[in-house]
Scaffold this motif. Structure first.
Motif, mmCIF file in Angstrom:
data_model
loop_
_atom_site.group_PDB
_atom_site.id
_atom_site.type_symbol
_atom_site.label_atom_id
_atom_site.label_comp_id
_atom_site.label_asym_id
_atom_site.label_seq_id
_atom_site.Cartn_x
_atom_site.Cartn_y
_atom_site.Cartn_z
ATOM 1 N N SER A 107 7.791 -11.539 2.475
ATOM 2 C CA SER A 107 6.911 -10.747 1.515
ATOM 3 C C SER A 107 7.043 -9.499 2.027
ATOM 4 O O SER A 107 7.392 -9.088 3.237
ATOM 5 C CB SER A 107 5.678 -11.204 1.727
ATOM 6 N N GLU A 109 4.041 -21.187 4.734
ATOM 7 C CA GLU A 109 3.363 -19.892 4.616
ATOM 8 C C GLU A 109 4.234 -19.052 5.590
ATOM 9 O O GLU A 109 4.396 -17.828 5.301
ATOM 10 C CB GLU A 109 1.938 -20.093 5.198
ATOM 11 N N ARG A 123 0.124 -8.895 3.575
ATOM 12 C CA ARG A 123 0.915 -10.352 4.080
ATOM 13 C C ARG A 123 0.381 -10.898 5.013
ATOM 14 O O ARG A 123 0.155 -11.869 5.625
ATOM 15 C CB ARG A 123 2.220 -10.139 4.121
ATOM 16 N N ARG A 125 7.027 -17.686 3.451
ATOM 17 C CA ARG A 125 6.523 -16.848 2.562
ATOM 18 C C ARG A 125 6.228 -15.531 3.337
ATOM 19 O O ARG A 125 6.311 -14.412 2.637
ATOM 20 C CB ARG A 125 4.932 -17.566 1.779
ATOM 21 N N TYR A 126 5.639 -15.522 4.234
ATOM 22 C CA TYR A 126 5.330 -14.335 5.005
ATOM 23 C C TYR A 126 6.538 -13.398 5.343
ATOM 24 O O TYR A 126 6.743 -12.319 5.188
ATOM 25 C CB TYR A 126 4.693 -14.523 6.610
ATOM 26 N N GLN A 169 -2.994 -12.500 4.432
ATOM 27 C CA GLN A 169 -2.726 -13.621 3.532
ATOM 28 C C GLN A 169 -2.239 -14.957 4.277
ATOM 29 O O GLN A 169 -2.630 -15.826 4.044
ATOM 30 C CB GLN A 169 -1.715 -13.217 2.409
ATOM 31 N N TYR A 170 -1.428 -14.376 5.163
ATOM 32 C CA TYR A 170 -0.786 -15.554 6.002
ATOM 33 C C TYR A 170 -1.759 -16.256 6.934
ATOM 34 O O TYR A 170 -1.893 -17.505 7.002
ATOM 35 C CB TYR A 170 0.291 -14.928 6.975
ATOM 36 N N SER A 186 4.436 -7.337 0.968
ATOM 37 C CA SER A 186 2.958 -6.844 0.487
ATOM 38 C C SER A 186 2.287 -6.442 1.756
ATOM 39 O O SER A 186 2.614 -6.875 2.917
ATOM 40 C CB SER A 186 2.093 -7.946 0.102
#
Length: 525
Positions: free
Chosen positions: A167, A160, A172, A163-164, A175-176, A169
């Protein structure tokens, strides 16, 4: 290497109380989302622990039936850092009060219900991660052995985190937080009744990269927190759930807690920094270089934390604009108890950090107005040889109470006072190893005005060896021109040992440490 990596001597506390997942404690109360009933007693754990004949309070392998799980100190600290890191708030700044407690300042006991988080623990986490990174080169093995449950948890957090970092977004951060919180809850469920017993290896070369990424994320959160708080380190945040879904069971009925309150799933948070608290300044100063610490010191002096009348430091700025939901601190009169008072333990923590940061002139200027022995007994209201829990600040409406101490006791301030005293009298690190030999160098941090008229200052080193500094010019001992010319020592068995310079070499350093020196005289030029 011996301290951190050798042996497996460190167990883990196993509590009959567990932290509930979000699906059990995020509830609606009078139309407002709150975090309630964070902790519950687990009957299965209680029954399991009752069957343990010896040391029932330690985590076991074999799902609770086997031996006590033990590891080395580095592994235990790494596991602590991982779990703390996975508990950062939805904005990646403070560490969540997810277990129903607000941290050191327990008068903020309403904050956990408001999804509170604390930067004090984040600064402490940064310090821990930096320590672990510095420690890795000292190991003589290439990998660490960790429980399979920790490795599974670590892989999810690292996934994660990557991904963070990639990203762009706008969502983010949430989501994280959501994914990592779920991983933390899954980890807790997996170790609830003990460990599997299987271990995996983690190479230190890989761990260094993981810790570097963790530190980068922590730094980003600290930067964000400072930006939200006009450049000053905040201590507390509260969060408001702006969007949520009502949880439903498989039959489509709304889920509720044991008290019938609807349970929700958070979809979006907004954050509110609370007014300044001195604890945030203490923790921030602890991880800053001297230049940054000096700037922070000046900021604190200009902030509402500095009581200009008493020339002392308050526990917090005004809480008047906050709701009573934050905790019992809000119920106290300003300047009294844990609301804008001079809370001695925390003020002394701050003064200790000023000293440790090398801000000697600032520290000794504050000493004359903020340290109890220098106060006016008529104002303090008691002997200046005893501490108080708190002093009434000038925020209190009764001016006759300003500066008076209440609840005399052996408070936590005593520990900070002893730490300051030790640093002032003996220096930052008296003992050191040089070419494999134990050596001693007394480097006091004393202003000239603290010397007697004859230029002497005496103290008891290690509780048993009298030391007298001879400083006829009464120059500040931390002045570069204050040089120790010679040292004279009188062993217990008689005689005199004369040494040139400031270092007490082997074998005399060990003799001092073992209490075999009757007296030491240190002469400054």
């Amino acid at each position: 290497n011996a301290l951190l990596f050798s042996g497996n001597d460190y167990p883990f506390h196993d509590s009959p109380v567990i932290v509930q997942p979000r699906s059990k404690k995020y509830v609606l109360l009078d139309g407002q989302v709150r975090q309630l009933n964070s902790l519950v007693e687990d009957p299965h754990k209680i029954a399991q622990m009752a069957l343990r004949i010896e040391d029932p309070g330690w985590l076991r392998v074999g799902h609770g039936a086997g031996a006590i799980y033990r590891t080395n100190l580095f592994s235990k600290l790494f596991i602590l850092a991982l779990i703390k890191f996975a508990t950062l708030d939805p904005y990646g700044m403070g560490i969540e009060m997810e277990a129903g407690r607000p941290g050191w300042d327990d008068a903020m006991n309403g904050l956990p219900g408001l999804f509170g988080s604390s930067m004090a623990e984040t600064f402490a986490l940064k310090r821990l991660v930096q320590f672990l990174r510095k420690a890795i080169p000292y190991t003589d093995v290439g990998q660490l052995r960790l429980p399979v449950e920790i490795m599974r948890f670590l892989r999810k957090v690292v996934k994660e985190l990557k991904r963070y970092q990639s990203s762009r977004s706008a969502e983010r951060d949430f989501q994280y937080w959501d994914k990592v919180s779920a991983a933390r809850e899954a980890y807790r469920a997996g170790v609830r009744l003990g460990l599997d017993g299987t271990q995996e290896e983690l190479a230190f070369s890989r761990m260094e990269g993981i810790l570097a990424s963790i530190e980068t994320k922590i730094e980003a959160g600290i930067t964000r927190a400072l930006e939200l708080n006009n450049g000053l380190p905040p201590t507390f945040f509260s969060f408001r759930v702006e969007e949520y879904d009502l949880l439903q069971d498989k039959a489509g009925h709304p889920e509720s807690d044991v008290q019938g309150r609807p349970i929700i799933r958070a979809r979006r948070f907004t954050v509110q920094p609370l007014p300044l608290f001195l604890e945030g300044m203490v923790r921030a100063m602890r991880v800053q270089e001297t230049g940054a610490a000096a700037h922070l010191y000046e900021q604190v002096k200009l902030s509402p934390l500095y009581d200009r009348k008493l020339k002392m430091y308050k526990l917090n700025a005004s809480l008047e604009a906050l709701p009573k939901d934050i905790g019992r601190a809000r119920a106290f009169t300003p300047g009294w108890l844990e609301n804008e008072s001079i809370w001695l333990h925390m003020e002394y923590k701050y003064l200790l950090e000023v000293l440790l940061s090398g801000l000697y002139q600032d520290f000794f200027k504050d000493l004359k107005t903020a340290l109890i022995p220098f106060l006016d007994p008529e104002v303090y209201g008691r002997s200046t040889l005893e501490n108080s829990s708190f002093l009434v600040s000038s925020a209190h409406p009764d001016e006759t109470l300003h500066g008076a101490g209440f609840v005399a006791r052996l408070s936590g301030a005593s520990a900070e006072f002893l730490s300051m005293w030790r640093l002032m009298m003996a220096g930052m690190q008296p003992f050191f190893v040089q070419k494999g030999q134990l050596c001693l160098a007394l480097k006091p941090i004393l202003p000239g005005w603290l010397c007697n008229e004859d230029g002497t200052v005496s103290f008891q080193f290690l509780g048993r060896t009298p030391v007298t500094y001879h400083n006829p010019s009464r120059r500040d001992s931390f002045d570069p021109q204050a040089v120790i010319r010679k040292i004279s020592m009188q062993p217990n068995e008689g005689g005199t040992i004369e040494l040139a310079g400031e270092i007490i070499p082997a074998p005399y350093a060990r003799q001092v440490r073992d209490g075999k020196m009757g007296h030491i005289d240190v002469y400054f030029e």
